[in-house]
Design a protein around this motif. Structure first.
Motif, PDB file in Angstrom:
ATOM      1  N   THR A   1      33.765  99.791  64.007  1.00 58.01           N
ATOM      2  CA  THR A   1      34.650 100.316  65.057  1.00 58.01           C
ATOM      3  C   THR A   1      34.044 101.572  65.677  1.00 58.01           C
ATOM      4  O   THR A   1      34.124 101.776  66.883  1.00 58.01           O
ATOM      5  CB  THR A   1      36.042 100.646  64.499  1.00 58.01           C
ATOM      6  N   ILE A   2      33.402 102.388  64.845  1.00 62.55           N
ATOM      7  CA  ILE A   2      32.752 103.602  65.360  1.00 62.55           C
ATOM      8  C   ILE A   2      31.466 103.213  66.092  1.00 62.55           C
ATOM      9  O   ILE A   2      31.124 103.781  67.133  1.00 62.55           O
ATOM     10  CB  ILE A   2      32.453 104.593  64.212  1.00 62.55           C
TER      11      ILE A   2
ATOM     12  N   ARG B   1      46.109 105.108  65.564  1.00 63.61           N
ATOM     13  CA  ARG B   1      45.069 104.482  66.395  1.00 63.61           C
ATOM     14  C   ARG B   1      45.557 103.187  67.037  1.00 63.61           C
ATOM     15  O   ARG B   1      44.791 102.492  67.685  1.00 63.61           O
ATOM     16  CB  ARG B   1      43.838 104.178  65.534  1.00 63.61           C
TER      17      ARG B   1
ATOM     18  N   GLN C   1      32.201 102.384  69.559  1.00 62.41           N
ATOM     19  CA  GLN C   1      32.398 103.580  70.382  1.00 62.41           C
ATOM     20  C   GLN C   1      31.055 104.183  70.797  1.00 62.41           C
ATOM     21  O   GLN C   1      30.857 104.547  71.962  1.00 62.41           O
ATOM     22  CB  GLN C   1      33.167 104.660  69.593  1.00 62.41           C
TER      23      GLN C   1
ATOM     24  N   LEU D   1      38.508 100.689  69.485  1.00 56.69           N
ATOM     25  CA  LEU D   1      39.495 101.475  68.763  1.00 56.69           C
ATOM     26  C   LEU D   1      39.203 102.954  68.980  1.00 56.69           C
ATOM     27  O   LEU D   1      38.084 103.396  68.826  1.00 56.69           O
ATOM     28  CB  LEU D   1      39.361 101.128  67.286  1.00 56.69           C
ATOM     29  N   LYS D   2      40.220 103.710  69.335  1.00 63.45           N
ATOM     30  CA  LYS D   2      39.998 105.138  69.582  1.00 63.45           C
ATOM     31  C   LYS D   2      40.090 105.914  68.273  1.00 63.45           C
ATOM     32  O   LYS D   2      40.739 105.488  67.338  1.00 63.45           O
ATOM     33  CB  LYS D   2      41.046 105.656  70.555  1.00 63.45           C
ATOM     34  N   GLY D   3      39.453 107.064  68.260  1.00 64.09           N
ATOM     35  CA  GLY D   3      39.604 107.969  67.116  1.00 64.09           C
ATOM     36  C   GLY D   3      38.957 107.441  65.854  1.00 64.09           C
ATOM     37  O   GLY D   3      38.209 106.479  65.872  1.00 64.09           O
ATOM     38  N   GLU D   4      39.273 108.112  64.755  1.00 64.08           N
ATOM     39  CA  GLU D   4      38.657 107.781  63.480  1.00 64.08           C
ATOM     40  C   GLU D   4      39.728 107.605  62.425  1.00 64.08           C
ATOM     41  O   GLU D   4      40.879 108.001  62.612  1.00 64.08           O
ATOM     42  CB  GLU D   4      37.708 108.904  63.069  1.00 64.08           C
TER      43      GLU D   4
ATOM     44  N   MET E   1      31.126 111.543  64.286  1.00 62.58           N
ATOM     45  CA  MET E   1      31.066 112.783  65.067  1.00 62.58           C
ATOM     46  C   MET E   1      29.664 113.384  65.018  1.00 62.58           C
ATOM     47  O   MET E   1      29.158 113.894  66.010  1.00 62.58           O
ATOM     48  CB  MET E   1      32.093 113.800  64.546  1.00 62.58           C
TER      49      MET E   1
END
Ligand SMILES: Nc1ncnc2c1ncn2[C@@H]1O[C@H](COP(=O)(O)OP(=O)(O)OP(=O)(O)O)[C@@H](O)[C@H]1O
Ligand SMILES: Nc1ncnc2c1ncn2[C@@H]1O[C@H](COP(=O)(O)OP(=O)(O)OP(=O)(O)O)[C@@H](O)[C@H]1O
Ligand code: SF4
Ligand SMILES: [Mg+2]
Ligand SMILES: [Mg+2]
Lengths: 349, 323
Positions: A210-211, B291, A214, B272-275, A181
């Motif tokens: 994974t982040i 998720r 994104q 993958l969405k979110g954390e 974030m």
């Protein structure tokens, strides 16, 4: 050897080819101290085409951050551009040499023309201010907007970088956010004034894969939507393969190779790039037909110290191709229309 | 890992849990973790930051006290040992830490850093004998005997990691936890250390739990993989099987997110969405369900147990086998 002109010896031209947005020409950046001078970036040249992504890749200490800080002119009190130029084409089409702009002129350029995402999000976010205030601050600096308009623009931006619940997050402090974030906040800060050029210094290195996926998606989408050019700094060849159109490989403060991304991976023309690619584990290559593991092929030795650079090719002490002439200075040469290499044996590789 | 029980197991973890009591509440760092490590193998432990990898590695050596479950090392229940017995056991089990910069005492010479480990475990009768042992160890990890009198800051990151490895090897352990042992290194140096680990493993018939976040490194080095998510094992099996046909939705997402050093690689990425949720209040049922694109009501109700898909693969997913 192809006898095209050697880039490193040409004088800085006043003009910039019209599809180029950023071009470093023989840039050298030093940090000067009482007893010694750290020549962190030496004779660096690269070009970034408008709307494209140039990845600068290299190992720790190779000069990637110093190169980008040179373009932003944020070198601190000890840093100075000792030579060369960094030509930038502004939105209005005029070309300026960033290396020679006054700090006042740079303040007009930073944020609106060129923005940077820094390597350490926690050191560039102020822990004492909410993220809404910090993003809004950028707008306040460049555009005289009323408070409600700023708030609206900030929320718009937080939505654009996909921070859920933007209206609520506005009043959060950096430490209340996860690493991913925070990186989105950094991107929001960098993009709120709609820069033409984004410099992203390792924007995903501290993040989980994974982040990272994104954030890379986000940067790609914003680049398209905002028609930005991107200078993307990373040490990860996997990330390079995903984001780059062009790649400049740095070693020990120098660019040793620049080429389109496919050529860098398929036909590297510098021994260091070859070594870097061979060092990355790759099961398709590293297991034989019977399923036995092959040994990796590391680059022997270590990077030379800034204060004890070899006189010739900086890679020579570790290079399996080194021959006696490598002990004299080697320059970045054009070896094919779109391929530059700083190796006297590039033609044989 | 069903298949591994039948082999010669060096280390077996059964229902291991670790809860940290903090001011903010209970952090469920590990919950009901079971797997085993065959003697002589390298098992990779992967998962996102905060998934519990380091906590697990430390629990195995009881550097962190588990809250529940069992750790059996070569047949001995470690959690039943007294502190003196555990200290003797640690001679057989060592850990290499992630950060080659902070894990070595900056005021000690290399000779003493390694010598200290020898003294602690009563190895080498005299000073000179310990000195010879230390010199031999340095050579084994690719350093020179004349490095003995230097301090850690005089070495590069790769060299410091070699010192950390030499220190771990000093007591001739059978088992090593390598916690992100190559993560801080540049790839060219990382390759040197990976080769070194391979050599040592063969020469000393070591068993290794290799914690890492670089999935291509894990695929290259490890025979078996354990995937953690929010303190739980979600999938385990042979590296070959997991990389070729990941069964758990999280493993699939993790592998598809990993960048591949090939501009022409086909990427059918499921981002993958979110954390990762907070371990202070993990989701009910399957911890991955918030998720997961396959999640339905059942996933919120029931904690998935291990589903043995083949002798090479176990998935902890209610839909294992049908997705
Ligand atoms: N302020 C400074 N004073 C002296 N030397 C510096 C300074 N900043 C950077 N350097 C040196 O310049 C060289 C290049 O540093 P730089 O930060 O650009 O590397 P990098 O390629 O970004 O590395 P990393 O991947 O670790 O971020 C290094 O040797 C570094 O120690
Ligand atoms: N001493 C402690 N007190 C409280 N919580 C802790 C403690 N040690 C770890 N945790 C928490 O336990 C969880 C697992 O942490 P751990 O360090 O094992 O994760 P990890 O998988 O090793 O992560 P990383 O990849 O970032 O190293 C995290 O939520 C962490 O904040
Ligand atoms: S110039 Fe010589 S030493 Fe340098 S990379 Fe080429 S062959 Fe190697
Ligand atoms: Mg940097
Ligand atoms: Mg950890």
């Amino acid at each position: 050897m192809v006898d095209a002109p050697a880039i490193s010896r040409t004088e800085a031209p006043a003009a910039l080819a019209k599809d180029i947005v950023l071009e470093a020409q023989n840039l050298s950046t030093h940090f000067v101290y009482k007893t010694r001078t750290a020549k962190a970036v030496r004779d660096v040249s690269f070009t970034l085409q408008k709307g494209r992504t140039l990845a600068i890749v290299g190992e720790s200490g190779s000069g990637k951050s110093v190169t980008s800080l040179s373009a932003m002119r944020l070198l601190g009190p000890t840093g100075e551009i000792a030579g060369g130029s960094i030509l930038y084409r502004k939105r209005d089409g005029t070309v300026v040499d960033l290396a020679r702009q006054s700090q006042a002129a740079m303040r007009q350029i930073r944020g609106r023309e060129i923005s940077m995402i820094f390597q350490e999000p926690m050191t560039s976010l102020n822990p004492l201010f909410t993220i809404g205030d910090q993003i809004g601050e950028m707008l306040l600096l460049h555009e005289r907007l009323a408070a409600p308009d700023i708030r609206r623009r900030v929320i718009e931006m937080l939505n654009l970088v996909e921070i859920p619940g933007a209206e609520r997050r506005l009043d959060d402090y950096p430490h209340q956010m996860s690493g991913g974030m925070r990186q989105r906040v950094m991107i929001a800060m960098a993009l709120i004034c709609r820069p033409a050029l984004l410099i992203a210094d390792e924007p995903t290195t501290a993040l989980d894969v994974t982040i990272q996926a994104q954030i890379l998606d986000l940067i790609r989408r914003l680049q398209r939507e905002l028609a930005m050019s991107v200078l993307f700094i990373t040490h990860d060849m996997g990330v390079v393969a995903e984001v780059a159109d062009e790649v400049a490989v740095m070693y020990a403060g120098e660019v040793v190779e620049q080429a389109p991304v496919r050529d860098i991976f398929a036909h590297p023309r510098h021994p260091y790039t070859l070594g870097l690619l061979a060092s990355i584990p790759n099961v398709r290559r590293d297991f034989d037909a019977a399923g036995a593991r092959r040994r990796l092929v590391p680059i022997p030795g270590t990077v030379p110290s800034l204060y004890a650079m070899p006189p010739g090719c900086a890679f020579a002490p570790r290079c399996p191709y080194a021959v006696p002439p490598c002990g004299s200075p080697v320059h970045l040469e054009r070896i094919a229309p779109k391929h530059l290499s700083r190796c006297i044996r590039a033609g044989e590789l | 890992m069903g298949a591994m029980e039948s082999q010669d197991t060096l280390l077996a973890v059964e229902g291991l849990s670790k809860t940290f009591q903090t001011g903010a509440g209970d952090v469920h760092a590990l919950k009901d973790v079971s797997f085993s490590i065959p003697r002589g193998s390298v098992v990779g432990l992967v998962g996102e930051s905060g998934s519990g990898k380091t906590t697990l590695g430390r629990c195995l050596l009881r550097l962190v006290e588990p809250s529940g479950g069992a750790v059996r090392f070569d047949g001995t229940d470690l959690l039943a040992l007294g502190s003196a017995e555990m200290k003797r056991m640690r001679k057989r089990m060592q850990i290499i830490f992630q950060d080659p910069f902070s894990s070595l005492n900056p005021r000690m010479r290399v000779r003493d850093i390694i010598g200290e480990a020898l003294v602690t475990h009563g190895i080498g009768k005299s000073r000179t004998e310990r000195r010879d042992l230390t010199a031999g160890l340095l050579e084994e990890v690719g350093l020179k005997a004349d490095h003995l009198s230097r301090f850690p800051h005089e070495f590069s990151g790769g060299q410091r990691q070699r010192i950390g490895i030499a220190r771990a090897l000093a007591v001739e352990p059978e088992f090593i936890v390598a916690d992100e042992a190559v993560s801080a290194l540049d790839v060219s140096v990382q390759a040197q250390i990976l080769n070194l680990m391979q050599d040592l493993r063969e020469r000393r018939s070591l068993t290794i739990l290799f914690i890492a976040h670089d999935l291509s490194v894990v695929e290259y080095l490890c025979e078996e993989i354990v995937v953690l998510y929010l303190g739980r094992v979600v999938e385990s099996g042979t590296a070959r099987k997991l990389y070729a046909e990941p069964a758990h939705p999280y493993t699939r997402a993790l592998l598809s997110a990993a960048p591949v050093a090939d501009p022409d690689a086909v990427r059918n990425r499921q981002v993958l969405k979110g954390e990762i949720p907070s371990p202070l209040s993990p989701p009910s049922g399957c911890v991955f369900r918030t998720r997961c694109s396959f999640a339905d009501e059942a996933c919120a109700m029931q904690v998935p147990g291990p589903v043995v898909l083949s002798e090479h693969q176990t998935s902890h997913c209610l839909k294992a086998g049908s997705i």
